[in-house]
Design a protein around this motif. Structure first.
Motif, PDB file in Angstrom:
ATOM      1  N   PHE A  65       0.802  -1.223   0.000  1.00  0.00           N
ATOM      2  CA  PHE A  65       0.000   0.000   0.000  1.00  0.00           C
ATOM      3  C   PHE A  65       0.835   1.274   0.000  1.00  0.00           C
ATOM      4  CE2 PHE A  65      -3.593  -2.484   2.236  1.00  0.00           C
ATOM      5  CZ  PHE A  65      -4.090  -2.875   0.997  1.00  0.00           C
ATOM      6  N   HIS A  68       1.284   3.955  -2.888  1.00  0.00           N
ATOM      7  CA  HIS A  68       0.246   4.936  -3.174  1.00  0.00           C
ATOM      8  C   HIS A  68       0.645   6.327  -2.694  1.00  0.00           C
ATOM      9  CE1 HIS A  68      -1.872   1.173  -3.703  1.00  0.00           C
ATOM     10  NE2 HIS A  68      -2.885   1.822  -4.237  1.00  0.00           N
ATOM     11  N   GLY A  72       0.697   8.534  -5.698  1.00  0.00           N
ATOM     12  CA  GLY A  72      -0.433   9.450  -5.602  1.00  0.00           C
ATOM     13  C   GLY A  72      -0.013  10.898  -5.498  1.00  0.00           C
ATOM     14  N   SER A  76       0.707  11.445 -10.001  1.00  0.00           N
ATOM     15  CA  SER A  76      -0.707  11.558 -10.365  1.00  0.00           C
ATOM     16  C   SER A  76      -0.919  12.382 -11.626  1.00  0.00           C
ATOM     17  CB  SER A  76      -1.508  12.158  -9.210  1.00  0.00           C
ATOM     18  OG  SER A  76      -1.063  13.469  -8.916  1.00  0.00           O
ATOM     19  N   ASN A 120       2.881  -2.395  -6.948  1.00  0.00           N
ATOM     20  CA  ASN A 120       1.709  -1.591  -6.627  1.00  0.00           C
ATOM     21  C   ASN A 120       1.838  -0.116  -6.997  1.00  0.00           C
ATOM     22  OD1 ASN A 120      -0.397  -3.264  -4.897  1.00  0.00           O
ATOM     23  ND2 ASN A 120       1.644  -4.003  -4.389  1.00  0.00           N
ATOM     24  N   PRO A 124      -2.683   3.441  -7.802  1.00  0.00           N
ATOM     25  CA  PRO A 124      -3.440   4.692  -7.627  1.00  0.00           C
ATOM     26  C   PRO A 124      -3.705   5.409  -8.939  1.00  0.00           C
ATOM     27  CG  PRO A 124      -1.188   4.954  -6.847  1.00  0.00           C
ATOM     28  CD  PRO A 124      -1.384   3.502  -7.115  1.00  0.00           C
ATOM     29  N   THR A 354      -7.846   7.495  -3.646  1.00  0.00           N
ATOM     30  CA  THR A 354      -7.338   6.123  -3.616  1.00  0.00           C
ATOM     31  C   THR A 354      -5.995   6.052  -2.908  1.00  0.00           C
ATOM     32  OG1 THR A 354      -8.486   5.579  -5.676  1.00  0.00           O
ATOM     33  CG2 THR A 354      -6.649   4.162  -5.035  1.00  0.00           C
ATOM     34  N   ALA A 355      -5.117   7.011  -3.224  1.00  0.00           N
ATOM     35  CA  ALA A 355      -3.794   7.010  -2.592  1.00  0.00           C
ATOM     36  C   ALA A 355      -3.910   7.171  -1.083  1.00  0.00           C
ATOM     37  CB  ALA A 355      -2.941   8.133  -3.181  1.00  0.00           C
ATOM     38  N   VAL A 358      -5.489   3.990   0.599  1.00  0.00           N
ATOM     39  CA  VAL A 358      -4.631   2.809   0.654  1.00  0.00           C
ATOM     40  C   VAL A 358      -3.438   3.032   1.574  1.00  0.00           C
ATOM     41  CG1 VAL A 358      -3.252   1.226  -0.727  1.00  0.00           C
ATOM     42  CG2 VAL A 358      -5.402   2.081  -1.621  1.00  0.00           C
TER      43      VAL A 358
END
Length: 407
Positions: A65, A68, A72, A76, A120, A124, A354-355, A358
């Motif tokens: 996680f 993110h 993020g 982004s 991962n 994001p 989302t970022a 998570v």
């Protein structure tokens, strides 16, 4: 000057499913989640059986996680700089290749965790693209139903990924499960490439660096009146709810059960969440969802109090499912975003949300694992229940408490 947007209209699932590209997006998400959750379970078991440490086992979730936070905040801007289909396809192909590498024998725990971090990184970004793409593919009255379907699909795939992953771990061992997960991720990328039409990038030619553009977008998101408090609420509630998931493997071991039963443990909460989401769309009137959000979030912590007595696995699974049923509080988020976020910022807002979500979940896994080094897993889960109840009773974001008129 920001113009007021008309209120969102309640949509039905069939409105979303009538759009062919949305069906492709939904199916690809299911495949992607199956692959990622099967991979995560395999890594969790691989690290725990090799180290015997609850902290390292929980860190497998945390490391999955933490990307993110980096992606993020600093990446982004890619949501507007790259065509949507290209970003979605790359978001599955890159993890597929890395998961294949993770299946190599002899990789130490630190190498597995480092590769898991990279796997991962795209998540994001792809979540932000999906959120913005739903608003493009569907009529306005179908957006809330469409986003609800994506969440239901994600949770259902989490159930299947963990349950099937548990069976594969028992039959093929963790490394065989990793190879299967990589193949499923590749299928998701192929479906997106074939079934989504090409769309040009949303933004114009960039005039600043990617990192500066991403940070500027984040500042715009947090300057939207009323949004920061709502985002914080929807980030902090899951911080405590995920503690049982982070302690699944050690809790199952304390009951004297085989590691494969961890798959059922990890499937219980998302199973309840999927049912709760469906029930929320059908049973909770749109004008009541904001006022119900805090009550449902608080109710989700109550079943976790039952872990104070260390219930056996069947009872524990029921308690986790009941907690998941209360997740319909997330429907309020969709209403708030459609009400107060300018359309041009929807992709950035979905990516930032989302970022943040998570990252706080990852921190929750780490906190649970750290406490489990000193306390028994069932006592740590009971502590999460008390903390979650306290948070939801004291934190009152303005956008979740104001009165709504019937629509």
């Amino acid at each position: 000057m920001t113009t007021l947007k008309p209120p969102p209209v309640q949509g039905r699932y069939r409105q979303a499913l009538a759009v062919a590209e949305f069906r492709a997006l939904l199916t690809a998400l299911i495949l992607s989640m199956l692959g990622q959750n099967g991979m995560l379970l395999a890594i969790n078991v691989l690290i725990y059986t090799g180290s015997g440490s609850p902290l390292l086992s929980a860190l497998a979730f945390t490391v999955s996680f933490l990307p993110h936070l980096f992606a993020g905040s600093l990446l982004s801007g890619l949501i507007d700089r790259l065509p949507q289909r290209r970003l979605l396809v790359a978001g599955d192909l890159l993890p597929a290749g890395l998961v294949t590498i993770m299946a190599l024998p002899g990789m130490p725990a630190w190498a597995l965790l480092a590769t898991l971090f990279c796997v991962n990184l795209p998540v994001p970004l792809t979540m932000g693209v999906r959120g913005a793409l739903v608003a493009e593919l569907l009529p306005r009255e179908g957006v809330i139903a469409g986003r609800s379907l994506l969440r239901v699909a994600a949770h259902t795939s989490q159930i299947a990924g963990f349950a099937v992953g548990g069976a594969l771990v028992a039959a093929l061992a963790p490394r065989g499960t990793l190879l299967g997960s990589a193949a499923v991720l590749g299928c998701s990328a192929l479906l997106l490439r074939r079934r989504l039409r090409h769309r040009p990038r949303r933004g114009g030619r960039p005039s600043v660096s990617l990192a500066r553009d991403s940070l500027r977008g984040a500042r715009e998101v947090f300057s939207i009146p009323g949004l920061p408090g709502v985002l914080l609420f929807f980030w902090l509630v899951p911080f405590f709810v995920v503690w049982p998931e982070g302690l699944g493997t050690p809790y199952v071991e304390t009951l004297g059960r085989p590691p494969a039963d961890t798959g059922w443990w990890l499937a219980a909460l998302p199973a309840g969440t999927a049912v709760g989401e469906l029930a929320g769309v059908w049973l909770i009137a749109p004008h009541r969802r904001r006022s119900a959000a805090r009550l449902l979030a608080a109710a989700g912590s109550v079943p976790l109090l039952g872990f104070a007595v260390r219930p056996d696995l069947p009872v524990a699974l029921v308690l986790l499912m009941i907690t998941g049923l209360c997740s319909a509080y997330t429907l309020a988020m969709d209403h708030v975003l459609l009400d107060i976020v300018p359309e041009r910022l929807l992709g950035r807002v979905y990516g930032v949300n989302t970022a943040g979500l998570v990252v706080t979940q990852g921190l929750g896994f780490a906190a649970a694992g750290a406490l489990a080094e000193a306390l028994a897993p069932h006592l740590v889960i009971a502590c999460a229940a008390v903390s979650g109840l306290t948070l939801t009773l004291l934190f009152r974001p303005a956008e979740l408490t104001r009165k709504e008129t019937r629509r």
